[in-house]
Design an enzyme around this catalytic site. Structure first.
Site, PDB file in Angstrom:
ATOM      1  N   ARG A   7      66.989  16.211  39.536  1.00  0.00           N
ATOM      2  CA  ARG A   7      68.200  15.731  40.212  1.00  0.00           C
ATOM      3  C   ARG A   7      67.851  15.225  41.601  1.00  0.00           C
ATOM      4  O   ARG A   7      68.382  14.199  42.038  1.00  0.00           O
ATOM      5  CB  ARG A   7      69.250  16.842  40.301  1.00  0.00           C
ATOM      6  N   CYS A  49      73.016  21.417  48.259  1.00  0.00           N
ATOM      7  CA  CYS A  49      72.746  21.309  46.818  1.00  0.00           C
ATOM      8  C   CYS A  49      73.698  20.255  46.285  1.00  0.00           C
ATOM      9  O   CYS A  49      73.885  19.210  46.906  1.00  0.00           O
ATOM     10  CB  CYS A  49      72.913  22.660  46.127  1.00  0.00           C
TER      11      CYS A  49
END
Length: 274
Positions: free
Chosen positions: A182, A238
């Site tokens: 990611r 995050c």
């Protein structure tokens, strides 16, 4: 009750489960199925534990900006904690999940942000509790009476503008806590735009524990952050400000107290580009 570590073992919790100043919270949750955590709690949980839902309790409603899991409304959250028997400066709160601290660390960080330092996560989580053959129940805990007074530590958070203006400074480190795929933009299962904030380094949150959800040793935690330990500020994010808290827990365990959370994280950052 004095307990200085942000981690407790299954044995410690079992031995202190009925202590009047210990309150246990089940934070199990599934991003793919938001009802799953509560269903798991209602089926089986640690005796006396209350359930806190990531979406409904540990976050506030999603807006155009602010990310997928904005911080909860402080007064509402304080009222919930009070109704679950938490007293400021007295109650030792234990948080657990079954996701390698992903959601338990959110509660750990939130309480510290609100000025309550007596909080820890359960090493190994619910799965470790089961493996140790400690008791479980399906009895939903009844409300108790406490008095939780929040004292927000605003220096523990940063917003998008602060990240934007300080991320390239020599004394500031920007940490992306997501899986490497990611971070690299190879795979993005949740957010509309893939990639990472320019200048961020990747420290995946799953590196804090082993595959069974047990914390790696203090030495391993400290070695993990060796490159950043002299940074004056470590800005951690995050996808939505949840699993970043696992890295903040790791920093705390490494005696590095310069970590700050960007609550909106990647989902807030990209909301200005959509």
């Amino acid at each position: 009750m004095k307990h200085t570590s942000p981690i407790v073992s299954n044995q410690w919790l079992f031995e202190n489960l009925n202590h009047p100043n210990v309150a246990t919270f089940d934070c199990r949750f599934s991003l793919a199925n938001p009802q799953e955590g509560r269903q798991q709690y209602e089926t089986s949980h640690i005796p006396g534990a209350y359930y806190l839902d990531l979406n409904l309790d540990l976050s506030s409603e999603v807006q155009k900006h602010g990310g997928r899991h904005p911080l909860p409304d402080i007064e509402k959250f304080a009222d919930k904690l009070s109704a679950m028997g938490v007293n400021s400066r007295e109650t030792f709160v234990i948080a657990y999940d079954n996701s390698r601290f992903a959601f338990a660390s959110r509660l750990w960080w939130l309480l510290r942000y609100l000025g309550h330092k007596q909080v820890a996560v359960l090493d190994g989580g619910f799965n470790g509790w089961l493996a140790s053959e400690y008791p479980v129940t399906d009895v939903v805990s009844t409300f108790a009476k406490g008095k939780f007074v929040p004292h927000p530590q605003t220096e523990m958070i940063v917003d998008r503008e602060t990240v934007k203006n300080s991320k390239d400074l020599s004394h500031v480190a920007l940490v992306d806590s997501r899986d490497n795929e990611r971070y690299q933009g190879i795979r993005e299962p949740i957010d509309k735009i893939a990639g990472h904030i320019p200048g961020a380094m990747n420290y995946p949150w799953k590196e804090v524990t082993d595959s069974n959800g047990y914390l790696l040793s203090p030495l391993q935690q400290k070695q993990r952050w060796a490159q950043l330990e002299n940074s004056r500020e470590i800005l951690v994010y995050c996808g939505s400000g949840v699993t970043a808290c696992v890295n903040l827990l790791s920093l705390e365990l490494s005696s590095i107290h310069t970590g700050k959370l960007y609550p909106g994280s990647w989902s807030d950052w990209i909301s200005y580009d959509e």
